[in-house]
Motif scaffolding. Structure first.
Motif, PDB file in Angstrom:
ATOM      1  N   VAL A 122       0.678  -1.169  -0.016  1.00  0.00           N
ATOM      2  CA  VAL A 122       0.242  -0.210  -0.186  1.00  0.00           C
ATOM      3  C   VAL A 122       1.130   1.203  -0.079  1.00  0.00           C
ATOM      4  O   VAL A 122       0.673   2.496  -0.345  1.00  0.00           O
ATOM      5  CB  VAL A 122      -1.148   0.182   1.068  1.00  0.00           C
ATOM      6  N   ARG A 125       2.400   2.193  -3.064  1.00  0.00           N
ATOM      7  CA  ARG A 125       1.264   2.408  -4.032  1.00  0.00           C
ATOM      8  C   ARG A 125       0.615   3.562  -4.144  1.00  0.00           C
ATOM      9  O   ARG A 125       0.491   4.368  -4.778  1.00  0.00           O
ATOM     10  CB  ARG A 125      -0.285   2.109  -3.941  1.00  0.00           C
ATOM     11  N   ASN A 273     -10.690  -4.324   2.087  1.00  0.00           N
ATOM     12  CA  ASN A 273      -9.579  -3.172   0.761  1.00  0.00           C
ATOM     13  C   ASN A 273      -8.418  -4.034   0.437  1.00  0.00           C
ATOM     14  O   ASN A 273      -7.551  -4.584  -0.220  1.00  0.00           O
ATOM     15  CB  ASN A 273      -9.210  -2.565   1.685  1.00  0.00           C
ATOM     16  N   ASP A 287     -11.718  -0.890  -4.227  1.00  0.00           N
ATOM     17  CA  ASP A 287     -11.276   0.178  -5.990  1.00  0.00           C
ATOM     18  C   ASP A 287     -11.774   1.929  -5.856  1.00  0.00           C
ATOM     19  O   ASP A 287     -10.887   2.781  -6.331  1.00  0.00           O
ATOM     20  CB  ASP A 287     -11.554  -0.462  -7.485  1.00  0.00           C
ATOM     21  N   TRP A 290     -10.369   3.279  -2.345  1.00  0.00           N
ATOM     22  CA  TRP A 290      -8.742   4.058  -3.146  1.00  0.00           C
ATOM     23  C   TRP A 290      -9.029   4.948  -3.669  1.00  0.00           C
ATOM     24  O   TRP A 290      -7.712   5.776  -3.345  1.00  0.00           O
ATOM     25  CB  TRP A 290      -7.956   2.794  -3.607  1.00  0.00           C
ATOM     26  N   GLN A 291      -9.511   5.166  -4.834  1.00  0.00           N
ATOM     27  CA  GLN A 291      -9.670   6.422  -5.667  1.00  0.00           C
ATOM     28  C   GLN A 291     -10.089   7.150  -5.075  1.00  0.00           C
ATOM     29  O   GLN A 291      -9.754   8.745  -4.818  1.00  0.00           O
ATOM     30  CB  GLN A 291     -10.939   5.728  -6.767  1.00  0.00           C
ATOM     31  N   THR A 293      -9.636   7.703  -1.465  1.00  0.00           N
ATOM     32  CA  THR A 293      -8.712   8.352  -0.750  1.00  0.00           C
ATOM     33  C   THR A 293      -7.944   9.110  -2.140  1.00  0.00           C
ATOM     34  O   THR A 293      -7.116   9.553  -0.479  1.00  0.00           O
ATOM     35  CB  THR A 293      -8.042   6.962  -0.309  1.00  0.00           C
TER      36      THR A 293
END
Length: 303
Positions: A122, A125, A273, A287, A290-291, A293
């Motif tokens: 993470v 990422r 997640n 997904d 995440w977007q 965030t």
């Protein structure tokens, strides 16, 4: 053609969550799995589907040439003396000019097992979306994450919780004060790390630019007025105990005039997640979360 993944009963995921959070012994967990071994599913098949597969869930290789990663040790005089963590920057930020570009920072806080490979992934990422990221290991004082989530959970329960929180606060302030940081940081975390994200928003006040807790408990109601950072909350619909805390947290944040949003993801369980645990992972929810965030941190931490 890929083999068809066996469909596990929901009770299996519930057993795993109890086991991995220390609410069930290994023996009781194994006994529960044996009881669920019906309908042609062997106990070994159920276990394989439930346990983490970090290679399967890895999205960014440790050797990816777009990132530069090191392990750093941060002083923590109010905690356990020091805390070690995984620090990642995008290589592109260091090659644009002769000087190192300053970046906003994201603290990534693990679940109650220590700094496992999924949390390191993470952090990588975040580096690929042009943040610097630091993922501290709350198990540092006991030698660090042992390479096994169950053993990590056992170790986690032996660390003084107050001191571990001080370690996390020290890690956040270290990240914020780095000369290659813009002095704007956000925090995200999962389960234990989600709760820490909320508590750091209380502790750091205006020194935190934003928080995005995943399935974490809210801070004490009386402390919520101390929060200055915009808060983005993620919960799974089927994680009913924690999801039920959102309405009251929402109202308290409104009363404190804290910018915030909260989302309950349909059909998602606790840990949705984590793509390293396929039976908990909900790709659609993960997904989207995440977007949201990344967008949240771009809005409040990068600007």
């Amino acid at each position: 053609m890929e083999p068809i993944k066996p469909k596990l009963p929901s009770e299996a995921v519930q057993l795993y969550n109890l086991f991995i959070h220390g609410e069930m012994s290994r023996r009781a967990f194994m006994d529960g799995v044996q009881r669920l071994a019906v309908g042609g599913l062997a106990a070994a098949t159920i276990l394989e589907a439930l346990m983490p597969n970090y290679a399967l869930g890895q999205q960014v290789s440790r050797s990816d040439d777009r990132i530069k990663a090191t392990y750093e040790t941060v002083p923590s005089p109010l905690g356990n003396g020091s805390i070690k963590g995984y620090f990642v920057r995008p290589v592109s930020a260091d090659t644009r000019s002769e000087t190192v570009a300053k970046l906003p920072g994201i603290l990534v806080v693990h679940e109650n097992r220590g700094l496992n490979p999924h949390i390191e992934d993470v952090a990588r990422r975040f580096a690929l979306v042009n943040f610097m990221a630091f993922a501290p290991d709350g198990l540092t004082s006991l030698g660090g994450f042992p390479g096994d989530d169950y053993k990590g959970g056992q170790m986690f329960s032996k660390v003084d919780n107050k001191k571990m929180f001080e370690d996390m606060a020290a890690a956040a302030l270290w990240l914020r004060s780095r000369p290659d940081c813009t002095a704007k940081i956000g925090v995200t975390g999962f389960c234990y790390g989600g709760s820490v994200s909320n508590l750091l928003a209380v502790r750091l006040g205006a020194d935190l630019a934003a928080a995005a807790p995943f399935y974490g408990g809210p801070p004490p109601t009386e402390d919520i007025p101390k929060i200055k950072a915009p808060i983005l909350v993620h919960h799974g619909e089927l994680d009913t105990r924690l999801a039920a805390t959102w309405p009251a947290y929402d109202q308290a944040l409104k009363a404190a005039n804290v910018p915030h949003e909260g989302y309950i993801y349909p059909g998602a369980v606790h840990g949705f997640n984590c793509d390293a645990t396929p039976e908990r992972y909900n790709k659609a929810a993960a997904d989207l979360a995440w977007q949201r965030t990344v967008d949240w941190f771009n809005k409040y931490v990068r600007t």
